[in-house]
Design a protein around this motif. Structure first.
Motif, PDB file in Angstrom:
ATOM      1  N   GLY A  88      -3.195   2.974  -6.707  1.00 13.22           N
ATOM      2  CA  GLY A  88      -2.491   1.701  -6.551  1.00 13.22           C
ATOM      3  C   GLY A  88      -2.473   1.223  -5.116  1.00 13.22           C
ATOM      4  O   GLY A  88      -2.669   0.036  -4.836  1.00 13.22           O
ATOM      5  N   ALA A  91      -6.128   0.064  -4.293  1.00 13.41           N
ATOM      6  CA  ALA A  91      -6.539  -1.181  -4.950  1.00 13.41           C
ATOM      7  C   ALA A  91      -5.745  -2.391  -4.467  1.00 13.41           C
ATOM      8  O   ALA A  91      -6.308  -3.468  -4.257  1.00 13.41           O
ATOM      9  N   LYS A  92      -4.444  -2.221  -4.273  1.00 11.33           N
ATOM     10  CA  LYS A  92      -3.588  -3.367  -3.934  1.00 11.33           C
ATOM     11  C   LYS A  92      -3.453  -3.617  -2.436  1.00 11.33           C
ATOM     12  O   LYS A  92      -3.229  -4.747  -2.016  1.00 11.33           O
ATOM     13  N   HIS A  93      -3.572  -2.560  -1.618  1.00 10.42           N
ATOM     14  CA  HIS A  93      -3.281  -2.706  -0.189  1.00 10.42           C
ATOM     15  C   HIS A  93      -4.358  -2.129   0.731  1.00 10.42           C
ATOM     16  O   HIS A  93      -4.162  -2.094   1.945  1.00 10.42           O
ATOM     17  N   SER A  94      -5.451  -1.625   0.189  1.00 10.67           N
ATOM     18  CA  SER A  94      -6.559  -1.049   0.965  1.00 10.67           C
ATOM     19  C   SER A  94      -6.133   0.137   1.827  1.00 10.67           C
ATOM     20  O   SER A  94      -6.633   0.345   2.933  1.00 10.67           O
ATOM     21  N   TYR A 122       0.767  -2.365   7.140  1.00 13.55           N
ATOM     22  CA  TYR A 122       1.385  -1.956   5.882  1.00 13.55           C
ATOM     23  C   TYR A 122       2.611  -1.089   6.176  1.00 13.55           C
ATOM     24  O   TYR A 122       2.485   0.012   6.726  1.00 13.55           O
TER      25      TYR A 122
END
Length: 165
Positions: A88, A91-94, A122
């Motif tokens: 997750g 995919a969502k935040h690299s 992040y």
């Protein structure tokens, strides 16, 4: 100290799932009282145990940071712990992990090296799931033998992409 015993080993035989009790233990030592969270898997067949941040951090854009987990582990002989990315976060935040090998004889705090492939910082809060810890089997007593040649194989010396598209 808290012991985590795996719920089961799963074998696939004739298309059916067969469970066998496991005697393997992962011993967890919380080295930061109150700030450390024990690894946990969220589903019965999960390959890894979630690792949690013991403190807040920021993974800078295009940068890397070591995030403490507040735990140390003792894992079974013949295994190593692999710190792997959470799908997750990737995919969502690299967000990816780096340098993810925990040897069976290491007793220090596990820190997770997080790399941010995006152009945005992040933030991580204490208690966030940041990676997964996967036990993998190894052959700890394999001999290294220098040879004059190697056995032939179908692939040969073909590298990246040599087995198809």
């Amino acid at each position: 100290m808290q012991d985590i015993q795996s719920r089961s080993n799963v074998c696939y035989a004739n298309g059916a799932i067969q469970k066998h009790l496991s005697l393997q233990l992962i011993r967890i030592l919380r080295i930061r009282s109150g700030d450390a969270f024990s690894p946990a898997n969220r589903s019965e067949l999960a390959a890894g145990y979630d690792l949690y941040a013991a403190e807040a951090a920021v993974v800078p854009a295009r940068g890397i940071v070591g995030v403490p987990t507040g735990i140390a582990v003792a894992i079974p002989y013949g295994t190593y712990g692999r710190v792997a990315p959470r799908s997750g976060l990737a995919a969502k935040h690299s967000i990816d992990t780096a340098a993810g090998v925990v040897d069976a004889d290491y007793r220090g705090e596990i820190k997770v090296l997080l790399f941010n492939h995006s152009d945005t910082d992040y933030p991580i809060a204490a208690g966030d799931r940041i990676a997964q810890f996967i036990l993998e089997k190894i052959v700890p007593d394999a001999e290294v033998l220098e040879a004059d040649s190697l056995p032939e194989s179908v692939r040969g010396a073909g590298g990246f992409g040599s087995t198809g598209k």
